[in-house]
Design an enzyme around this catalytic site. Structure first.
Site, PDB file in Angstrom:
ATOM      1  N   ASP A  94      -0.830  -9.819  16.676  1.00 43.21           N
ATOM      2  CA  ASP A  94      -1.034  -8.833  15.402  1.00 43.21           C
ATOM      3  C   ASP A  94      -2.491  -9.072  15.215  1.00 43.21           C
ATOM      4  OD1 ASP A  94      -1.575  -8.025  13.002  1.00 43.21           O
ATOM      5  OD2 ASP A  94      -0.063  -9.155  12.083  1.00 43.21           O
ATOM      6  N   TYR A 143       0.274 -14.339   8.686  1.00 44.34           N
ATOM      7  CA  TYR A 143       0.496 -13.156   7.795  1.00 44.34           C
ATOM      8  C   TYR A 143       0.612 -12.083   8.508  1.00 44.34           C
ATOM      9  CZ  TYR A 143       0.006  -9.612   4.267  1.00 44.34           C
ATOM     10  OH  TYR A 143       0.196  -8.608   3.671  1.00 44.34           O
ATOM     11  N   LYS A 194      -5.748  -1.313   9.945  1.00 46.71           N
ATOM     12  CA  LYS A 194      -7.212  -1.746   9.176  1.00 46.71           C
ATOM     13  C   LYS A 194      -8.332  -1.122  10.006  1.00 46.71           C
ATOM     14  CE  LYS A 194      -5.606  -5.493   6.387  1.00 46.71           C
ATOM     15  NZ  LYS A 194      -4.578  -6.687   6.624  1.00 46.71           N
ATOM     16  N   TYR A 247      -1.421  -7.261  -5.653  1.00 48.99           N
ATOM     17  CA  TYR A 247      -2.148  -8.628  -5.640  1.00 48.99           C
ATOM     18  C   TYR A 247      -2.680  -9.051  -6.988  1.00 48.99           C
ATOM     19  CZ  TYR A 247      -1.091  -9.311  -0.768  1.00 48.99           C
ATOM     20  OH  TYR A 247      -0.252  -9.233   0.438  1.00 48.99           O
TER      21      TYR A 247
HETATM   22  C1  PLP Z   1      -3.327  -6.715   6.493  1.00 50.88           C
HETATM   23  C2  PLP Z   1      -2.542  -7.245   7.561  1.00 50.88           C
HETATM   24  C3  PLP Z   1      -1.180  -6.914   7.902  1.00 50.88           C
HETATM   25  C4  PLP Z   1      -0.506  -5.776   7.016  1.00 50.88           C
HETATM   26  O1  PLP Z   1      -1.369  -4.600   6.926  1.00 50.88           O
HETATM   27  P1  PLP Z   1      -1.021  -3.368   5.761  1.00 50.88           P
HETATM   28  O2  PLP Z   1      -1.743  -2.162   6.077  1.00 50.88           O
HETATM   29  O3  PLP Z   1      -1.489  -4.141   4.411  1.00 50.88           O
HETATM   30  O4  PLP Z   1       0.512  -3.274   5.848  1.00 50.88           O
HETATM   31  C5  PLP Z   1      -0.565  -7.042   8.949  1.00 50.88           C
HETATM   32  N1  PLP Z   1      -1.194  -8.112   9.639  1.00 50.88           N
HETATM   33  C6  PLP Z   1      -2.366  -8.696   9.549  1.00 50.88           C
HETATM   34  C7  PLP Z   1      -2.949  -9.637  10.380  1.00 50.88           C
HETATM   35  C8  PLP Z   1      -3.038  -8.525   8.327  1.00 50.88           C
HETATM   36  O5  PLP Z   1      -4.309  -9.038   7.999  1.00 50.88           O
END
Ligand code: PLP
Length: 444
Positions: A252, A146, A281, A16
């Protein structure tokens, strides 16, 4: 001899990052981190105001987590996860299932957020193949959503600016307008809104419902899309529509999971029964990569059959359920219990929210939004027309640089400045961060 940064720029391509920007704004060499501070090689420190890309939870260099890692290392680092298993994964699956909502009953491990999402998409898709509803092959997602940077995850993403160049690679999916209240897709204002933005989703399902496998969305906060905090009613209605049309709901929670919104999971703010929950995360408190796709017994059973029937889920990733990552995740959940992290942040979030409310009166601030330990300020050139700053103005970069001078990491999302604070941030730190962010934005 070259210094560290010269060598970095010689050998490394950062994510990025327009590497040309590094001529003027080179990366900062961090040598250690403790609590919510990162320390560079020159004796400066920076508040980790965005939780090291939304993953740090209890602060850096926590002794409990370090201990868990060392303990795990004394028995093994990594083993394959097909044909073999290990106690850390078993304990973590049991523990996570005890805190997730609804009917979620099975944990599938992978290694990051994108893989957790890809897994959910593939499982949902194959579920319909396995159960004879082969017409259900499409996904619905939100504009501004996203879900990661792999091709499948991008295909259900909506962040145009970043991934437009890859558009021709995407599989076709349906996009519906998002509940972005400040820039309402239906042209409504708060007091005239009766959730009209849900109508396009309803209409789509009415006409094309038969083709649809699942809807995927980020509950309550569209994070990378600009920390867009949206009404619980939208999530509840979307979930009800899914149930109504018999399609899967994929939540998600890669960004929102593990306390960010004030509850363990964003979907805990309402009563809801997702078919898939994607976690990553914060799961390891921001120490190691780990992804979880959690699903129901109903989904699981559609894959459970005699081998020759070819219903197996043939998908997985090398570092699946890495034992060290699992040990971090367990240690993090211990801290949640021991320190009553969620209770603690419920006392502290009003300080953050009140601090952010002050920003509203600034001339460049179009919108202020927040939930839990997440807050965002949307900057505009013109408050009346809500016109944003174009690509050339680089207002975010200007604020980022000013932030560093005041020990803050204000990494922008376009014209949106946000805070995504570690859950251990204390009152004094929040006051410092919010006061200085205010002063910086005021000075622009
Ligand atoms: C960061 C993120 C992802 C992707 O996770 P990575 O570990 O970077 O592959 C997927 N969904 C959401 C909502 C995110 O914030």
């Amino acid at each position: 001899m070259k210094n560290w940064i010269e060598k970095d720029l010689q050998y490394i391509w950062h994510p990025y990052t327009q590497m040309k920007d590094c001529e003027k704004t080179p990366p900062i060499l961090i040598e250690r981190a403790k609590g919510i501070k990162l320390y560079d090689d020159k004796g400066n420190f920076y508040y980790d105001t965005i939780s090291s890309w939304w993953c740090n939870i209890h602060g850096h260099n926590r002794s409990e987590i370090n201990k868990a890692i060392k303990k795990q290392l004394s028995s093994m680092g990594h083993i394959m996860f097909a044909g073999f298993t290990h106690k850390g994964a078993i304990l973590l699956a049991e523990r996570v299932l005890s805190i997730v909502p609804g009917n979620l009953a099975k944990v599938f491990f992978s290694d990051d957020g994108s893989t957790a999402v890809e897994t959910a998409l593939k499982m949902s898709f194959q579920y319909w193949q396995n159960t004879g509803k082969r017409h259900r092959t499409k996904f619905v997602s939100l504009d501004h959503g996203y879900h990661g940077d792999t091709i499948g995850a991008m295909s259900v993403g909506g962040v145009g600016l970043f991934n437009k160049v890859f558009e021709k690679l995407f599989f076709k999916s349906f996009k519906v307008p998002s509940p972005y209240c400040y820039r309402c897709p239906m042209g409504k204002e708060k007091d005239s809104c009766s959730l009209e933005c849900i109508v396009p989703l309803e209409t789509l399902l009415k006409s094309r419902g038969r083709e649809i496998a699942a809807i995927i969305l980020e509950p309550l906060v569209m994070a990378a899309g600009g920390m867009i905090v949206y009404p619980k009613e939208y999530l509840a209605r979307a979930a009800a529509i899914c149930a109504n049309y018999g399609i899967h709901l994929i939540l998600d929670e890669v960004a929102t999971g593990f306390g960010r919104t004030g509850k363990m999971f964003a979907c805990d703010h309402i009563k809801i029964k997702p078919d898939f929950l994607c976690l990553s995360k914060g799961i390891t408190a921001g120490h190691l990569p780990l992804g979880l796709t959690i699903t129901t017994d109903n989904i699981y059973k559609a894959f459970y059959a005699d081998y020759h029937k070819m219903k197996t889920f043939y998908s997985g990733h090398t570092y699946t359920a890495n034992p060290i990552a699992c040990s971090c995740a367990l240690a993090s959940l211990d801290i949640f219990e021991k320190e009553r992290t969620l209770d603690k942040i419920s006392e502290i979030t009003p300080v953050l929210h009140d601090g952010l409310e002050r920003f509203r009166s600034l001339p460049l601030v179009g919108d202020v939004r927040y939930i839990g330990m997440i807050g965002a300020i949307e900057l505009v050139k013109n408050k009346k027309t809500k016109e944003g700053f174009g690509l050339r103005k680089r207002i975010g970069l200007e604020i980022y640089k000013k932030g560093l001078k005041r020990s803050l990491i204000l990494r922008p999302l376009g014209g949106i400045i946000y805070l995504f604070l570690p859950l251990c941030t204390n009152k004094k730190e929040i006051e410092y961060i919010s006061r200085n962010t205010y002063d910086i934005i005021k000075s622009i």
